[in-house]
Design a protein around this motif. Structure first.
Motif, PDB file in Angstrom:
ATOM      1  N   GLY A 132       0.867  -1.313   0.143  1.00 56.33           N
ATOM      2  CA  GLY A 132       0.207   0.237   0.135  1.00 56.33           C
ATOM      3  C   GLY A 132       1.234   1.468  -0.286  1.00 56.33           C
ATOM      4  O   GLY A 132       0.468   2.043  -0.136  1.00 56.33           O
ATOM      5  N   SER A 133       2.477   1.426   0.144  1.00 59.54           N
ATOM      6  CA  SER A 133       3.097   1.979  -0.503  1.00 59.54           C
ATOM      7  C   SER A 133       3.597   2.720  -1.174  1.00 59.54           C
ATOM      8  O   SER A 133       2.901   2.121  -2.496  1.00 59.54           O
ATOM      9  CB  SER A 133       3.804   1.911   0.868  1.00 59.54           C
ATOM     10  OG  SER A 133       4.777   0.853   0.227  1.00 59.54           O
ATOM     11  N   THR A 134       4.544   4.082  -1.269  1.00 62.77           N
ATOM     12  CA  THR A 134       4.183   4.099  -2.443  1.00 62.77           C
ATOM     13  C   THR A 134       5.788   4.351  -2.714  1.00 62.77           C
ATOM     14  O   THR A 134       6.544   4.204  -1.954  1.00 62.77           O
ATOM     15  CB  THR A 134       4.090   5.913  -3.152  1.00 62.77           C
ATOM     16  OG1 THR A 134       4.294   6.772  -1.952  1.00 62.77           O
ATOM     17  CG2 THR A 134       2.638   5.732  -2.712  1.00 62.77           C
TER      18      THR A 134
ATOM     19  N   GLU B  57       1.478   0.684  -3.844  1.00 67.62           N
ATOM     20  CA  GLU B  57       0.538   0.773  -4.290  1.00 67.62           C
ATOM     21  C   GLU B  57       0.442   1.386  -5.643  1.00 67.62           C
ATOM     22  O   GLU B  57      -0.288   1.496  -6.443  1.00 67.62           O
ATOM     23  CB  GLU B  57       0.073   2.014  -3.440  1.00 67.62           C
ATOM     24  CG  GLU B  57      -0.855   3.019  -4.072  1.00 67.62           C
ATOM     25  CD  GLU B  57      -2.315   2.821  -3.755  1.00 67.62           C
ATOM     26  OE1 GLU B  57      -2.570   1.475  -3.678  1.00 67.62           O
ATOM     27  OE2 GLU B  57      -3.690   3.539  -4.764  1.00 67.62           O
ATOM     28  N   ARG B  58       1.569   2.518  -5.430  1.00 72.65           N
ATOM     29  CA  ARG B  58       2.189   3.274  -6.985  1.00 72.65           C
ATOM     30  C   ARG B  58       3.826   3.289  -6.796  1.00 72.65           C
ATOM     31  O   ARG B  58       4.887   3.371  -6.486  1.00 72.65           O
ATOM     32  CB  ARG B  58       1.808   4.862  -6.740  1.00 72.65           C
ATOM     33  CG  ARG B  58       2.278   6.055  -7.817  1.00 72.65           C
ATOM     34  CD  ARG B  58       0.903   6.753  -7.255  1.00 72.65           C
ATOM     35  NE  ARG B  58       0.941   7.710  -8.984  1.00 72.65           N
ATOM     36  CZ  ARG B  58       0.569   7.276 -10.081  1.00 72.65           C
ATOM     37  NH1 ARG B  58      -0.134   6.433 -10.233  1.00 72.65           N
ATOM     38  NH2 ARG B  58       0.662   8.091 -10.544  1.00 72.65           N
TER      39      ARG B  58
END
Ligand SMILES: [Zn+2]
Ligand SMILES: [Zn+2]
Length: 352
Positions: A177-179, A202-203
């Motif tokens: 869920g982190s970038t 996440e990205r």
């Protein structure tokens, strides 16, 4: 095998690499003779050919056989291995050093930081001890990891570098869920992207230039920043948000990048350095580091990470097939090095 001969790429002098017939090495007690299937060439190999690491003792003497990113299969077991889970024909990959096993770093599991590195008896295969640009190689059984049938020999040659990125994600305690922003779309950067994607990123943003950015999307990145067209820090903040990335990975070894990485990470974020600058100093904003509690982490080698990388490949969570673009027989090893030098290949693979 005793007394047999094999083809090997032998470094005879600086810029003097030749395919020769040499003796097949004999496994000592506790060692395994391996038939090499595929061996990748990296920038370190290229620099060694040119004599760039002469002062470091890589190689310690000439002639020398390089090669440290490879896969193969068990050809014969040396004596004294007892009841071991290895048999002739098993497909394997090998770590390049496992440390002395006795110093405090080794005993804490951080054998990549062995305190006896560089002392007599210490071996870094492909650097201070014979590598795998040859039809056969010998390794202590303790350095080998078995491969599942679903991982082919060429892609298995990338386990070495893939494991380094697994180690990097562990060092930064990467969370789903982190970038993340990754500087450097070479093999290490692309593998970092693939493993981060498989770890629930996440990205993902890749920073680089030229045609290598085309592979970034294939390997799991959402967006790219071409630093010849846009300031990389501004580009990352435009795409991820003004607070910056949770994690930034510098896979370049370019001394200007650590400062950009620090400027791209959020408060309380983490920056991992996976490249070497060759001793060139760099400057960083200490106040930013301190006041925003940024963790700056060096990443060396791949301790305890091979099994995780192999598992990611077996499950299909990472697909390394797009990275295998240039494969050569050993007789064309010179062409393989050319493809590395002119940057046409991400990772030239020599196949046996
Ligand atoms: Zn390498
Ligand atoms: Zn040690």
């Amino acid at each position: 095998m005793s007394g047999g001969r094999m083809k090997a790429a032998v470094l005879r002098g600086w810029n003097d690499l030749a395919v020769e017939s040499i003796e097949i090495p004999e496994p000592e007690p506790g060692e395994v003779l391996l038939r090499v299937a595929a061996c990748g060439l990296c920038g370190t190999d290229l620099k060694m050919v040119k004599g760039a690491f002469e002062g470091r003792g890589w190689p310690p003497s000439l002639p020398f056989v390089m090669g440290h990113e490879w896969s193969g299969e068990v050809a014969a077991l040396g004596e004294g291995l007892g009841a071991i889970d290895l048999a002739v024909g098993d497909r394997v990959v090998a770590e390049n050093h496992i440390g002395c096993g006795r110093c405090p770093m080794c005993r804490s599991g951080r054998y990549n930081l062995c305190e006896r590195a560089g002392t007599p008896g210490y071996r870094l295969f492909g650097h201070t001890a014979p590598g795998a640009l040859a039809e056969y190689a010998v390794r202590p059984a303790t350095m080998l990891h078995k491969l599942p049938d679903s991982v082919n020999p060429r892609e298995a040659a990338l386990v070495n570098q893939g494991s380094l990125t697994v180690h990097a994600l562990r060092r930064v305690a990467f969370t789903a869920g982190s970038t993340a922003a990754i500087f450097g779309p070479g093999l290490l950067g692309l593998l970092t992207a693939a493993v981060a994607r498989a770890s629930g990123a996440e990205r993902l943003i890749m920073v680089g230039r030229g045609s290598r950015l085309e592979l970034a999307g294939v390997m799991g990145c959402d967006e790219v920043v071409d630093y010849e067209r846009e300031d990389p820090v501004a580009g990352i903040r435009r795409l991820i948000g003004s607070r910056g990335a949770d994690y930034v990975f510098d896979c370049t070894g370019n001394p200007t990048v650590p400062a950009q990485a620090l400027d791209s990470v959020r408060r309380g974020g983490k920056v991992a350095l996976l490249g070497l600058t060759g001793g060139t100093p760099t400057s960083i904003d200490v106040d930013r580091l301190t006041l925003d509690e940024i963790d700056l982490l060096g990443i060396r080698s791949s301790p305890n990470a091979y099994p995780a990388m192999i598992a990611l490949m077996r499950s299909g969570a990472v697909d390394l097939a797009p990275l295998i673009t240039h494969v050569y027989p050993i007789d064309q090893v010179a062409a393989a090095f050319e493809a590395l030098e002119d940057r046409s290949a991400i990772r030239p693979i020599v196949e046996f």
